[in-house]
Design a protein around this motif. Structure first.
Motif, mmCIF file in Angstrom:
data_model
loop_
_atom_site.group_PDB
_atom_site.id
_atom_site.type_symbol
_atom_site.label_atom_id
_atom_site.label_comp_id
_atom_site.label_asym_id
_atom_site.label_seq_id
_atom_site.Cartn_x
_atom_site.Cartn_y
_atom_site.Cartn_z
ATOM 1 N N CYS A 150 5.479 -9.872 0.998
ATOM 2 C CA CYS A 150 4.402 -10.626 0.343
ATOM 3 C C CYS A 150 4.038 -9.882 -0.943
ATOM 4 N N ILE A 151 4.040 -10.589 -2.060
ATOM 5 C CA ILE A 151 3.843 -9.899 -3.328
ATOM 6 C C ILE A 151 3.143 -10.805 -4.333
ATOM 7 N N THR A 152 2.310 -10.193 -5.172
ATOM 8 C CA THR A 152 1.663 -10.903 -6.280
ATOM 9 C C THR A 152 2.372 -10.469 -7.565
ATOM 10 N N PRO A 153 3.410 -11.180 -7.976
ATOM 11 C CA PRO A 153 4.263 -10.709 -9.070
ATOM 12 C C PRO A 153 3.599 -10.710 -10.444
ATOM 13 N N GLN A 154 2.414 -11.295 -10.570
ATOM 14 C CA GLN A 154 1.685 -11.178 -11.832
ATOM 15 C C GLN A 154 1.218 -9.744 -12.058
ATOM 16 N N GLY A 155 1.005 -9.012 -10.978
ATOM 17 C CA GLY A 155 0.655 -7.604 -11.085
ATOM 18 C C GLY A 155 -0.760 -7.327 -11.542
ATOM 19 N N ARG A 156 -1.594 -8.364 -11.584
ATOM 20 C CA ARG A 156 -2.980 -8.201 -12.031
ATOM 21 C C ARG A 156 -3.763 -9.438 -11.632
ATOM 22 N N PHE A 157 -5.089 -9.325 -11.658
ATOM 23 C CA PHE A 157 -5.906 -10.508 -11.470
ATOM 24 C C PHE A 157 -5.724 -11.439 -12.672
ATOM 25 N N ALA A 158 -5.551 -12.727 -12.402
ATOM 26 C CA ALA A 158 -5.339 -13.694 -13.483
ATOM 27 C C ALA A 158 -5.990 -15.018 -13.096
ATOM 28 N N ASP A 159 -6.639 -15.658 -14.062
ATOM 29 C CA ASP A 159 -7.237 -16.956 -13.827
ATOM 30 C C ASP A 159 -6.136 -17.955 -13.457
ATOM 31 N N PRO A 160 -6.387 -18.841 -12.478
ATOM 32 C CA PRO A 160 -5.337 -19.779 -12.051
ATOM 33 C C PRO A 160 -4.912 -20.764 -13.119
ATOM 34 N N ARG A 161 -5.718 -20.922 -14.196
ATOM 35 C CA ARG A 161 -5.326 -21.832 -15.271
ATOM 36 C C ARG A 161 -4.478 -21.131 -16.345
ATOM 37 N N GLU A 162 -4.328 -19.798 -16.239
ATOM 38 C CA GLU A 162 -3.517 -19.078 -17.212
ATOM 39 C C GLU A 162 -2.032 -19.395 -17.027
ATOM 40 N N SER A 163 -1.283 -19.256 -18.109
ATOM 41 C CA SER A 163 0.166 -19.368 -18.021
ATOM 42 C C SER A 163 0.707 -18.223 -17.171
ATOM 43 N N SER A 191 0.227 -21.023 -4.135
ATOM 44 C CA SER A 191 -0.847 -21.051 -5.127
ATOM 45 C C SER A 191 -2.176 -21.112 -4.398
ATOM 46 N N ILE A 192 -3.152 -20.362 -4.920
ATOM 47 C CA ILE A 192 -4.471 -20.269 -4.324
ATOM 48 C C ILE A 192 -5.514 -20.586 -5.387
ATOM 49 N N GLU A 193 -6.499 -21.373 -5.026
ATOM 50 C CA GLU A 193 -7.684 -21.561 -5.868
ATOM 51 C C GLU A 193 -8.918 -21.525 -4.987
ATOM 52 N N TYR A 194 -10.011 -21.085 -5.567
ATOM 53 C CA TYR A 194 -11.300 -21.077 -4.886
ATOM 54 C C TYR A 194 -12.248 -21.968 -5.668
ATOM 55 N N ALA A 195 -12.918 -22.860 -4.967
ATOM 56 C CA ALA A 195 -13.783 -23.832 -5.659
ATOM 57 C C ALA A 195 -14.964 -24.194 -4.783
ATOM 58 N N PHE A 196 -16.023 -24.614 -5.434
ATOM 59 C CA PHE A 196 -17.170 -25.184 -4.735
ATOM 60 C C PHE A 196 -17.071 -26.702 -4.836
ATOM 61 N N TRP A 197 -17.085 -27.366 -3.680
ATOM 62 C CA TRP A 197 -17.095 -28.816 -3.638
ATOM 63 C C TRP A 197 -18.457 -29.310 -3.162
ATOM 64 N N GLN A 198 -18.556 -29.740 -1.930
ATOM 65 C CA GLN A 198 -19.817 -30.326 -1.460
ATOM 66 C C GLN A 198 -20.739 -29.332 -0.772
ATOM 67 N N ASP A 199 -20.206 -28.259 -0.262
ATOM 68 C CA ASP A 199 -20.991 -27.359 0.567
ATOM 69 C C ASP A 199 -21.498 -26.165 -0.240
ATOM 70 N N ARG A 200 -22.479 -25.451 0.328
ATOM 71 C CA ARG A 200 -22.984 -24.252 -0.331
ATOM 72 C C ARG A 200 -21.963 -23.119 -0.301
ATOM 73 N N LYS A 201 -20.997 -23.188 0.642
ATOM 74 C CA LYS A 201 -19.931 -22.204 0.707
ATOM 75 C C LYS A 201 -18.693 -22.731 -0.025
ATOM 76 N N PRO A 202 -17.852 -21.834 -0.522
ATOM 77 C CA PRO A 202 -16.691 -22.277 -1.299
ATOM 78 C C PRO A 202 -15.537 -22.751 -0.424
#
Length: 274
Positions: A137-150, A173-184
């Motif tokens: 299991c690996i994160t090949p970007q090697g850094r934190f990056a916004d999911p909308r970045e290239s 691919s992973i994204e974190y978002a707030f929809w209807q609930d107070r929790k993400p």
């Protein structure tokens, strides 16, 4: 190898099955308490199950957007990949601080030291050869990056793939978002990475980058659409908004229409500041 090795040397994982079970229990509890829902886009559900039974090495690529990423992957491993043994790299300096993580399959390297590549490749090759269904299991970007970045990848995962004939790759691919609930919401999409015509390091790097970029864009569109029907609910309370609010809705439904968040009228525009 002692975890106090000097910079540039690899710190191996030190699997402890009993500790892994305890950590899996803790992770499951933490995810359930912290997130409204963990959802996997439906087209990746069969692939998630299939990966558990594929013989031979697997590389699971994930984007890296926050602190939660490895815990989300660990929870997926508990749910889908119990028959696979996994390892994952981590900055050696951080692993020296959190030594317990060696017990769940984390090994340490210096990601900014080019001399760390040969020992990493050797270590992973040995791990692959020692297990029937090994997973990196690996994160090949090697850094934190916004999911909308290239998507921009380091070459380590591609070098491992190039050195391992017949390997399977999947991109999460992973994204974190707030929809209807107070929790993400933790929203996921899983795809297979096609084997390039020329399975060299550069060939795999292009294939990985293309698959991860397309997957990220597809997931982003689903997140923006806010349509939970596109996802399989893995953990969480589904479409519930809040227990108290749900009770109010049930009581109100006896006396009139239920208000809908999805179709609610937008708030009036605020005046522009001077």
């Amino acid at each position: 190898m002692d975890p106090r090795t000097r910079d540039g040397e690899l710190i191996p994982a030190a699997h402890d099955p009993r500790f892994e079970r305890v950590f899996a229990w803790y992770t499951r509890r933490l995810v359930r308490r912290s997130w409204h829902a963990l959802r996997l886009e439906r087209s990746g559900l069969d692939l998630a199950r299939e990966l558990n039974t594929i013989d031979g090495p697997l590389i699971l690529l994930t984007n890296h957007i926050g602190w939660w990423d490895p815990l989300i992957v660990f929870e997926l491993r508990r749910m889908f990949w119990s028959q696979r043994r996994g390892i994952a790299p981590m900055d050696a300096a951080q692993l020296r601080r959190f030594r317990f993580m060696r017990k769940i399959g984390i090994f340490g390297i210096d990601p900014d030291d080019s001399s760390s590549m040969p020992p990493m490749l050797s270590y992973i090759a040995g791990f692959f050869a020692s297990h029937d269904r090994p997973t990196l299991c690996i994160t090949p970007q090697g850094r934190f990056a916004d999911p909308r970045e290239s998507i921009q990848l380091r070459p380590g995962a591609a070098a491992v793939a190039a050195a391992t004939p017949g390997i399977t790759l999947a991109a999460l691919s992973i994204e974190y978002a707030f929809w209807q609930d107070r929790k993400p919401e933790a929203l996921l999409r899983l795809v297979r990475v096609p084997t390039p015509k020329v399975p060299s390091t550069s060939g795999w790097l292009r294939a990985m980058s293309s698959a991860m970029q397309a997957n990220a864009q597809a997931l982003s569109a689903l997140v923006i659409a806010r349509d939970e029907s596109s996802f399989e609910l893995l953990t969480g309370s589904g479409s519930s908004i809040n227990p108290i609010y749900d009770l109010i809705l049930r009581l109100r439904s006896r006396h009139g229409p239920i208000p809908s968040h999805r179709n609610a009228h937008p708030p009036p525009h605020l005046p522009r500041s001077a």
